[in-house]
Design a protein around this motif. Structure first.
Motif, PDB file in Angstrom:
ATOM      1  N   SER A   3       0.942  -1.183  -0.034  1.00 22.95           N
ATOM      2  CA  SER A   3      -0.037  -0.064  -0.052  1.00 22.95           C
ATOM      3  C   SER A   3       0.834   1.339   0.044  1.00 22.95           C
ATOM      4  O   SER A   3       1.947   1.133  -0.029  1.00 22.95           O
ATOM      5  CB  SER A   3      -0.617  -0.175   1.266  1.00 22.95           C
ATOM      6  OG  SER A   3      -0.157   0.184   2.427  1.00 22.95           O
ATOM      7  N   GLY A   4       0.331   2.440   0.064  1.00 24.24           N
ATOM      8  CA  GLY A   4       0.948   3.752  -0.020  1.00 24.24           C
ATOM      9  C   GLY A   4       2.043   3.748   1.307  1.00 24.24           C
ATOM     10  O   GLY A   4       3.055   4.598   1.439  1.00 24.24           O
ATOM     11  N   SER A   5       1.380   3.097   2.486  1.00 26.96           N
ATOM     12  CA  SER A   5       2.440   3.048   3.680  1.00 26.96           C
ATOM     13  C   SER A   5       3.598   2.099   3.589  1.00 26.96           C
ATOM     14  O   SER A   5       3.711   1.493   2.555  1.00 26.96           O
ATOM     15  CB  SER A   5       1.488   2.855   4.895  1.00 26.96           C
ATOM     16  OG  SER A   5       0.917   1.518   4.937  1.00 26.96           O
ATOM     17  N   GLU A   6       4.100   1.714   4.646  1.00 25.08           N
ATOM     18  CA  GLU A   6       5.128   0.850   4.783  1.00 25.08           C
ATOM     19  C   GLU A   6       4.505  -0.652   4.969  1.00 25.08           C
ATOM     20  O   GLU A   6       5.228  -1.474   5.390  1.00 25.08           O
ATOM     21  CB  GLU A   6       6.147   1.188   5.888  1.00 25.08           C
ATOM     22  CG  GLU A   6       6.820   2.543   5.769  1.00 25.08           C
ATOM     23  CD  GLU A   6       7.760   2.456   4.421  1.00 25.08           C
ATOM     24  OE1 GLU A   6       8.246   1.324   4.171  1.00 25.08           O
ATOM     25  OE2 GLU A   6       7.725   3.380   3.720  1.00 25.08           O
ATOM     26  N   THR A   7       3.320  -0.703   4.761  1.00 22.39           N
ATOM     27  CA  THR A   7       2.732  -2.202   4.904  1.00 22.39           C
ATOM     28  C   THR A   7       2.876  -3.023   3.556  1.00 22.39           C
ATOM     29  O   THR A   7       2.883  -2.283   2.566  1.00 22.39           O
ATOM     30  CB  THR A   7       1.332  -1.670   5.158  1.00 22.39           C
ATOM     31  OG1 THR A   7       0.813  -1.126   6.716  1.00 22.39           O
ATOM     32  CG2 THR A   7       0.331  -3.312   5.550  1.00 22.39           C
ATOM     33  N   THR A   8       3.377  -4.153   4.082  1.00 20.89           N
ATOM     34  CA  THR A   8       3.505  -5.023   2.814  1.00 20.89           C
ATOM     35  C   THR A   8       2.649  -6.393   3.197  1.00 20.89           C
ATOM     36  O   THR A   8       2.664  -6.845   4.056  1.00 20.89           O
ATOM     37  CB  THR A   8       4.915  -5.376   2.592  1.00 20.89           C
ATOM     38  OG1 THR A   8       5.654  -5.746   3.517  1.00 20.89           O
ATOM     39  CG2 THR A   8       5.857  -4.163   2.136  1.00 20.89           C
ATOM     40  N   VAL A   9       2.165  -7.061   2.286  1.00 21.42           N
ATOM     41  CA  VAL A   9       1.460  -8.488   2.353  1.00 21.42           C
ATOM     42  C   VAL A   9       2.318  -8.899   1.030  1.00 21.42           C
ATOM     43  O   VAL A   9       2.031  -8.818  -0.161  1.00 21.42           O
ATOM     44  CB  VAL A   9       0.046  -8.386   2.080  1.00 21.42           C
ATOM     45  CG1 VAL A   9      -0.422  -9.689   1.954  1.00 21.42           C
ATOM     46  CG2 VAL A   9      -0.384  -7.414   3.238  1.00 21.42           C
ATOM     47  N   ARG A  10       3.108 -10.140   1.593  1.00 21.87           N
ATOM     48  CA  ARG A  10       3.499 -11.173   0.439  1.00 21.87           C
ATOM     49  C   ARG A  10       2.846 -12.532   0.591  1.00 21.87           C
ATOM     50  O   ARG A  10       2.742 -13.189   1.849  1.00 21.87           O
ATOM     51  CB  ARG A  10       5.029 -11.348   0.880  1.00 21.87           C
ATOM     52  CG  ARG A  10       5.550 -11.967  -0.217  1.00 21.87           C
ATOM     53  CD  ARG A  10       7.372 -11.965  -0.055  1.00 21.87           C
ATOM     54  NE  ARG A  10       7.682 -12.950   0.918  1.00 21.87           N
ATOM     55  CZ  ARG A  10       8.338 -12.881   2.149  1.00 21.87           C
ATOM     56  NH1 ARG A  10       8.764 -11.664   2.464  1.00 21.87           N
ATOM     57  NH2 ARG A  10       8.525 -13.869   2.810  1.00 21.87           N
ATOM     58  N   VAL A  11       2.551 -13.135  -0.591  1.00 28.20           N
ATOM     59  CA  VAL A  11       2.086 -14.456  -0.407  1.00 28.20           C
ATOM     60  C   VAL A  11       2.977 -15.320  -1.165  1.00 28.20           C
ATOM     61  O   VAL A  11       3.521 -15.079  -2.339  1.00 28.20           O
ATOM     62  CB  VAL A  11       0.480 -14.433  -1.342  1.00 28.20           C
ATOM     63  CG1 VAL A  11       0.078 -15.682  -1.445  1.00 28.20           C
ATOM     64  CG2 VAL A  11      -0.322 -13.471  -0.738  1.00 28.20           C
ATOM     65  N   THR A  12       3.211 -16.463  -0.461  1.00 27.37           N
ATOM     66  CA  THR A  12       4.127 -17.416  -1.013  1.00 27.37           C
ATOM     67  C   THR A  12       3.435 -18.912  -1.093  1.00 27.37           C
ATOM     68  O   THR A  12       2.980 -19.301  -0.105  1.00 27.37           O
ATOM     69  CB  THR A  12       5.315 -17.491  -0.259  1.00 27.37           C
ATOM     70  OG1 THR A  12       5.990 -16.222  -0.059  1.00 27.37           O
ATOM     71  CG2 THR A  12       6.527 -18.326  -0.571  1.00 27.37           C
ATOM     72  N   HIS A  13       3.555 -19.669  -2.109  1.00 29.96           N
ATOM     73  CA  HIS A  13       3.071 -20.796  -2.054  1.00 29.96           C
ATOM     74  C   HIS A  13       4.302 -21.866  -1.893  1.00 29.96           C
ATOM     75  O   HIS A  13       5.136 -21.909  -2.485  1.00 29.96           O
ATOM     76  CB  HIS A  13       2.467 -21.045  -3.790  1.00 29.96           C
ATOM     77  CG  HIS A  13       1.573 -20.239  -4.259  1.00 29.96           C
ATOM     78  ND1 HIS A  13       0.286 -20.816  -4.529  1.00 29.96           N
ATOM     79  CD2 HIS A  13       1.470 -18.907  -4.300  1.00 29.96           C
ATOM     80  CE1 HIS A  13      -0.464 -19.665  -4.906  1.00 29.96           C
ATOM     81  NE2 HIS A  13      -0.009 -18.560  -4.676  1.00 29.96           N
ATOM     82  N   HIS A  14       3.732 -22.860  -0.982  1.00 34.25           N
ATOM     83  CA  HIS A  14       4.627 -23.918  -0.912  1.00 34.25           C
ATOM     84  C   HIS A  14       4.029 -25.299  -1.261  1.00 34.25           C
ATOM     85  O   HIS A  14       2.904 -25.163  -1.671  1.00 34.25           O
ATOM     86  CB  HIS A  14       4.905 -23.938   0.902  1.00 34.25           C
ATOM     87  CG  HIS A  14       5.657 -22.636   0.992  1.00 34.25           C
ATOM     88  ND1 HIS A  14       7.135 -22.309   0.861  1.00 34.25           N
ATOM     89  CD2 HIS A  14       5.223 -21.648   1.848  1.00 34.25           C
ATOM     90  CE1 HIS A  14       7.507 -21.303   1.452  1.00 34.25           C
ATOM     91  NE2 HIS A  14       6.360 -20.807   2.070  1.00 34.25           N
ATOM     92  N   ASP A  15       4.400 -26.440  -1.029  1.00 30.44           N
ATOM     93  CA  ASP A  15       4.010 -27.504  -1.392  1.00 30.44           C
ATOM     94  C   ASP A  15       2.453 -27.657  -0.714  1.00 30.44           C
ATOM     95  O   ASP A  15       1.442 -27.726  -1.671  1.00 30.44           O
ATOM     96  CB  ASP A  15       4.765 -28.573  -0.673  1.00 30.44           C
ATOM     97  CG  ASP A  15       4.229 -30.111  -1.165  1.00 30.44           C
ATOM     98  OD1 ASP A  15       3.539 -30.237  -2.444  1.00 30.44           O
ATOM     99  OD2 ASP A  15       4.229 -31.180  -0.332  1.00 30.44           O
ATOM    100  N   ARG A  16       2.189 -27.767   0.433  1.00 33.33           N
ATOM    101  CA  ARG A  16       0.748 -27.875   1.041  1.00 33.33           C
ATOM    102  C   ARG A  16       0.282 -26.563   1.677  1.00 33.33           C
ATOM    103  O   ARG A  16      -0.391 -26.671   2.406  1.00 33.33           O
ATOM    104  CB  ARG A  16       0.705 -29.103   1.779  1.00 33.33           C
ATOM    105  CG  ARG A  16       0.979 -30.427   0.937  1.00 33.33           C
ATOM    106  CD  ARG A  16       0.650 -31.681   1.557  1.00 33.33           C
ATOM    107  NE  ARG A  16      -0.597 -31.729   2.304  1.00 33.33           N
ATOM    108  CZ  ARG A  16      -1.525 -32.182   1.921  1.00 33.33           C
ATOM    109  NH1 ARG A  16      -1.801 -32.517   0.676  1.00 33.33           N
ATOM    110  NH2 ARG A  16      -2.729 -32.258   2.917  1.00 33.33           N
ATOM    111  N   VAL A  17       1.178 -25.733   1.601  1.00 35.06           N
ATOM    112  CA  VAL A  17       0.965 -24.335   2.632  1.00 35.06           C
ATOM    113  C   VAL A  17       0.974 -23.269   1.818  1.00 35.06           C
ATOM    114  O   VAL A  17       1.847 -23.099   1.140  1.00 35.06           O
ATOM    115  CB  VAL A  17       1.884 -24.220   3.771  1.00 35.06           C
ATOM    116  CG1 VAL A  17       1.611 -23.201   4.407  1.00 35.06           C
ATOM    117  CG2 VAL A  17       1.882 -25.649   4.618  1.00 35.06           C
TER     118      VAL A  17
END
Length: 119
Positions: A3-17
């Motif tokens: 977002s415009g602030s320092e907030t980040t959301v990262r999505v990572t795919h693993h085997d079953r998670v």
């Protein structure tokens, strides 16, 4: 996602998670980032979603509502939803004052979070 602030959301795919890593302050303005992450989790429908909140420095009712929504969505589709910490003091306070702390599965161990299954 960012977002415009320092907030980040990262999505990572693993085997079953599916791992969702959240950093920074999360209030109403950043909730769209979380909703997008929940939609990705629903699309891939892996057995477990781990949300790393260890880097969340502030959260308000927007964060709480987003977490409750995601937990409900996962429960309804028989998928595990795990919060990964250690949670910052403000996040613990938010969950405690709202009476929802025990509503969530929370661990400080990444290995334990990744091993969590429904059932």
């Amino acid at each position: 996602m960012q977002s415009g602030s320092e907030t980040t959301v990262r999505v990572t795919h693993h085997d079953r998670v599916l791992e969702i890593t959240v950093r920074g302050d999360v209030d109403y303005d950043e909730c769209d980032l979380l909703r997008a992450a929940w939609e990705q989790a629903d699309e891939v429908a892996l057995p477990t979603t781990v949300v790393d909140l260890s880097g969340v420095t502030f959260g308000d009712s927007g964060l709480l509502n987003a977490l409750l929504d995601a937990e409900r969505r996962h429960r309804d589709s028989a998928r595990a939803f795990v919060l990964l910490g250690p949670l910052q003091r403000g996040v613990v306070r938010l969950l405690t004052l709202s009476g929802t702390l025990e509503h969530f599965t929370i661990t400080d161990s990444r290995a334990a979070a990744f091993e969590r299954r429904t059932g």
